[in-house]
Design a protein around this motif. Structure first.
Motif, PDB file in Angstrom:
ATOM      1  N   GLY A 106       0.813  -1.208   0.000  1.00 30.16           N
ATOM      2  CA  GLY A 106       0.000   0.000   0.000  1.00 30.16           C
ATOM      3  C   GLY A 106       0.845   1.256   0.000  1.00 30.16           C
ATOM      4  N   ILE A 107       1.948   1.235   0.752  1.00 33.86           N
ATOM      5  CA  ILE A 107       2.853   2.385   0.764  1.00 33.86           C
ATOM      6  C   ILE A 107       3.476   2.583  -0.614  1.00 33.86           C
ATOM      7  CG2 ILE A 107       4.960   3.326   1.764  1.00 33.86           C
ATOM      8  CD1 ILE A 107       2.550   3.314   3.636  1.00 33.86           C
ATOM      9  N   ALA A 108       3.853   1.479  -1.252  1.00 33.18           N
ATOM     10  CA  ALA A 108       4.419   1.578  -2.602  1.00 33.18           C
ATOM     11  C   ALA A 108       3.407   2.173  -3.564  1.00 33.18           C
ATOM     12  CB  ALA A 108       4.872   0.200  -3.082  1.00 33.18           C
ATOM     13  N   GLU A 109       2.160   1.742  -3.437  1.00 33.77           N
ATOM     14  CA  GLU A 109       1.099   2.249  -4.313  1.00 33.77           C
ATOM     15  C   GLU A 109       0.881   3.744  -4.107  1.00 33.77           C
ATOM     16  OE1 GLU A 109      -3.725   1.569  -4.812  1.00 33.77           O
ATOM     17  OE2 GLU A 109      -2.497   0.039  -3.848  1.00 33.77           O
ATOM     18  N   ASP A 110       0.927   4.187  -2.854  1.00 34.07           N
ATOM     19  CA  ASP A 110       0.614   5.577  -2.540  1.00 34.07           C
ATOM     20  C   ASP A 110       1.801   6.514  -2.713  1.00 34.07           C
ATOM     21  OD1 ASP A 110      -1.949   4.790  -1.909  1.00 34.07           O
ATOM     22  OD2 ASP A 110      -1.592   4.727   0.253  1.00 34.07           O
ATOM     23  N   PHE A 111       3.015   6.035  -2.404  1.00 33.31           N
ATOM     24  CA  PHE A 111       4.155   6.942  -2.325  1.00 33.31           C
ATOM     25  C   PHE A 111       5.390   6.479  -3.091  1.00 33.31           C
ATOM     26  CE2 PHE A 111       1.825   7.234   1.772  1.00 33.31           C
ATOM     27  CZ  PHE A 111       1.278   8.499   1.592  1.00 33.31           C
ATOM     28  N   GLY A 112       5.387   5.253  -3.609  1.00 34.02           N
ATOM     29  CA  GLY A 112       6.510   4.776  -4.395  1.00 34.02           C
ATOM     30  C   GLY A 112       7.510   3.955  -3.600  1.00 34.02           C
ATOM     31  N   LEU A 113       8.384   3.257  -4.336  1.00 39.03           N
ATOM     32  CA  LEU A 113       9.334   2.332  -3.711  1.00 39.03           C
ATOM     33  C   LEU A 113      10.426   3.051  -2.929  1.00 39.03           C
ATOM     34  CD1 LEU A 113       9.818  -0.442  -6.418  1.00 39.03           C
ATOM     35  CD2 LEU A 113       8.588  -0.604  -4.247  1.00 39.03           C
ATOM     36  N   LYS A 114      10.713   4.291  -3.246  1.00 38.17           N
ATOM     37  CA  LYS A 114      11.734   5.021  -2.491  1.00 38.17           C
ATOM     38  C   LYS A 114      11.341   5.109  -1.019  1.00 38.17           C
ATOM     39  CE  LYS A 114      14.209   9.430  -2.242  1.00 38.17           C
ATOM     40  NZ  LYS A 114      14.379  10.784  -2.860  1.00 38.17           N
ATOM     41  N   VAL A 115      10.074   5.372  -0.762  1.00 35.80           N
ATOM     42  CA  VAL A 115       9.602   5.458   0.624  1.00 35.80           C
ATOM     43  C   VAL A 115       9.624   4.074   1.270  1.00 35.80           C
ATOM     44  CG1 VAL A 115       7.641   6.052   2.093  1.00 35.80           C
ATOM     45  CG2 VAL A 115       8.237   7.524   0.171  1.00 35.80           C
ATOM     46  N   VAL A 116       9.249   3.043   0.507  1.00 36.67           N
ATOM     47  CA  VAL A 116       9.297   1.677   1.039  1.00 36.67           C
ATOM     48  C   VAL A 116      10.725   1.320   1.443  1.00 36.67           C
ATOM     49  CG1 VAL A 116       8.909  -0.756   0.541  1.00 36.67           C
ATOM     50  CG2 VAL A 116       7.280   0.951  -0.277  1.00 36.67           C
ATOM     51  N   ARG A 117      11.687   1.633   0.592  1.00 40.70           N
ATOM     52  CA  ARG A 117      13.089   1.327   0.911  1.00 40.70           C
ATOM     53  C   ARG A 117      13.522   2.038   2.196  1.00 40.70           C
ATOM     54  NH1 ARG A 117      13.640   2.354  -4.829  1.00 40.70           N
ATOM     55  NH2 ARG A 117      13.685   0.362  -5.946  1.00 40.70           N
ATOM     56  N   ALA A 118      13.067   3.266   2.380  1.00 40.53           N
ATOM     57  CA  ALA A 118      13.419   3.993   3.599  1.00 40.53           C
ATOM     58  C   ALA A 118      12.813   3.329   4.827  1.00 40.53           C
ATOM     59  CB  ALA A 118      12.944   5.448   3.490  1.00 40.53           C
ATOM     60  N   LEU A 119      11.581   2.862   4.708  1.00 41.61           N
ATOM     61  CA  LEU A 119      10.942   2.170   5.835  1.00 41.61           C
ATOM     62  C   LEU A 119      11.674   0.876   6.170  1.00 41.61           C
ATOM     63  CD1 LEU A 119       7.187   2.692   4.885  1.00 41.61           C
ATOM     64  CD2 LEU A 119       8.383   3.719   6.821  1.00 41.61           C
ATOM     65  N   VAL A 120      12.053   0.127   5.156  1.00 44.35           N
ATOM     66  CA  VAL A 120      12.781  -1.120   5.392  1.00 44.35           C
ATOM     67  C   VAL A 120      14.145  -0.816   6.002  1.00 44.35           C
ATOM     68  CG1 VAL A 120      13.807  -3.146   4.301  1.00 44.35           C
ATOM     69  CG2 VAL A 120      11.549  -2.345   3.575  1.00 44.35           C
ATOM     70  N   ARG A 121      14.793   0.210   5.527  1.00 43.48           N
ATOM     71  CA  ARG A 121      16.092   0.618   6.086  1.00 43.48           C
ATOM     72  C   ARG A 121      15.981   0.921   7.580  1.00 43.48           C
ATOM     73  NH1 ARG A 121      16.822   6.300   4.312  1.00 43.48           N
ATOM     74  NH2 ARG A 121      15.556   6.621   6.189  1.00 43.48           N
ATOM     75  N   ASP A 122      14.960   1.671   7.952  1.00 43.68           N
ATOM     76  CA  ASP A 122      14.841   2.131   9.338  1.00 43.68           C
ATOM     77  C   ASP A 122      14.286   1.067  10.275  1.00 43.68           C
ATOM     78  OD1 ASP A 122      15.815   4.534   8.502  1.00 43.68           O
ATOM     79  OD2 ASP A 122      13.939   5.650   8.739  1.00 43.68           O
ATOM     80  N   HIS A 123      13.533   0.107   9.733  1.00 43.98           N
ATOM     81  CA  HIS A 123      12.825  -0.828  10.604  1.00 43.98           C
ATOM     82  C   HIS A 123      13.119  -2.280  10.247  1.00 43.98           C
ATOM     83  CE1 HIS A 123      10.996   2.835  11.858  1.00 43.98           C
ATOM     84  NE2 HIS A 123      10.522   3.045  10.659  1.00 43.98           N
TER      85      HIS A 123
END
Length: 219
Positions: free
Chosen positions: A97-114
């Motif tokens: 859902g995050i990828a759909e709404d905001f793109g994979l760049k944001v997903v990568r940041a979430l995975v990096r941080d968590h």
């Protein structure tokens, strides 16, 4: 999720929030709102009282003891990010859902941080058992499919600057998620713009603390 469904969920969240009095507990006694995080969380009175007297990180109050303060507010928001029905109180964000709404760049940041939280899930254990890959291996093997990783807790996601920036860039001034800990099975309302917090009795804006990111000396 279709745009119409997203609009429906946002409309539902705004309708619930309209006129609702929410509460925020702070433990270090300032007259105004403060937060060490990018968002200001509001929820039930019970949860606010708990957080005001027992901070999440007890080391923060070491040597001083908490000086509880409760803020009761109405939130004058116009856009609120919400991907699930309010009644579900869902505390997780699916990465697809995050990828759909905001793109994979944001997903990568979430995975990096968590990464540590993701690796601790049963969903990750299942992926690892099926693929033989660790998280670094999955990221290397699935550069365009990392949204297939397990969801992240929403309150953790709001600690990631790229996610908060993406919310603001799309015009959101708040987000609604199910809580965890003291707010498990309750809604939490996360204000991205503290200027929109209004005193529940007077309607006046609740001021920020002199240094909203630091507790400072406890009176």
């Amino acid at each position: 999720m279709t745009r119409n469904r997203a609009n429906e969920l946002e409309g539902e969240a705004l309708a619930v929030l309209e006129g609702l009095v929410v509460h925020r507990g702070q433990w270090c006694g300032q007259e105004g709102l403060r937060s060490a995080l990018p968002a200001f969380a509001f929820g039930s009175r019970r949860a606010a009282e708990t957080y005001a007297t027992r901070p999440n990180d007890r080391r923060l109050a070491s040597g001083t003891g908490p000086v509880p303060r409760i803020f009761s507010a109405r939130l004058a928001v116009t856009r609120i990010y919400c991907r699930t029905p309010i009644a579900d109180c869902d505390p997780f964000l699916d990465l697809d859902g995050i990828a759909e709404d905001f793109g994979l760049k944001v997903v990568r940041a979430l995975v990096r941080d968590h990464a540590e939280a993701i690796e601790a899930t049963t969903g990750f254990a299942d992926l690892q058992a099926g693929t033989g890959l660790d998280l670094a291996g999955m990221l290397a093997a699935w550069p365009e499919r990392i949204q297939a990783l397990p969801p992240v807790e929403a309150h953790l996601a709001l600690r990631t600057p790229e996610f908060v920036a993406a919310l603001k860039a799309q015009g959101y001034d708040a987000a609604a998620f199910g809580g965890s800990g003291e707010t498990a099975l309750e809604m939490e309302w996360h204000l991205l713009d503290p200027a929109l917090a209004r005193d529940a009795e007077t309607g006046a804006p609740i001021p920020l603390a002199a240094d909203p990111e630091e507790c400072g000396p406890v009176p």
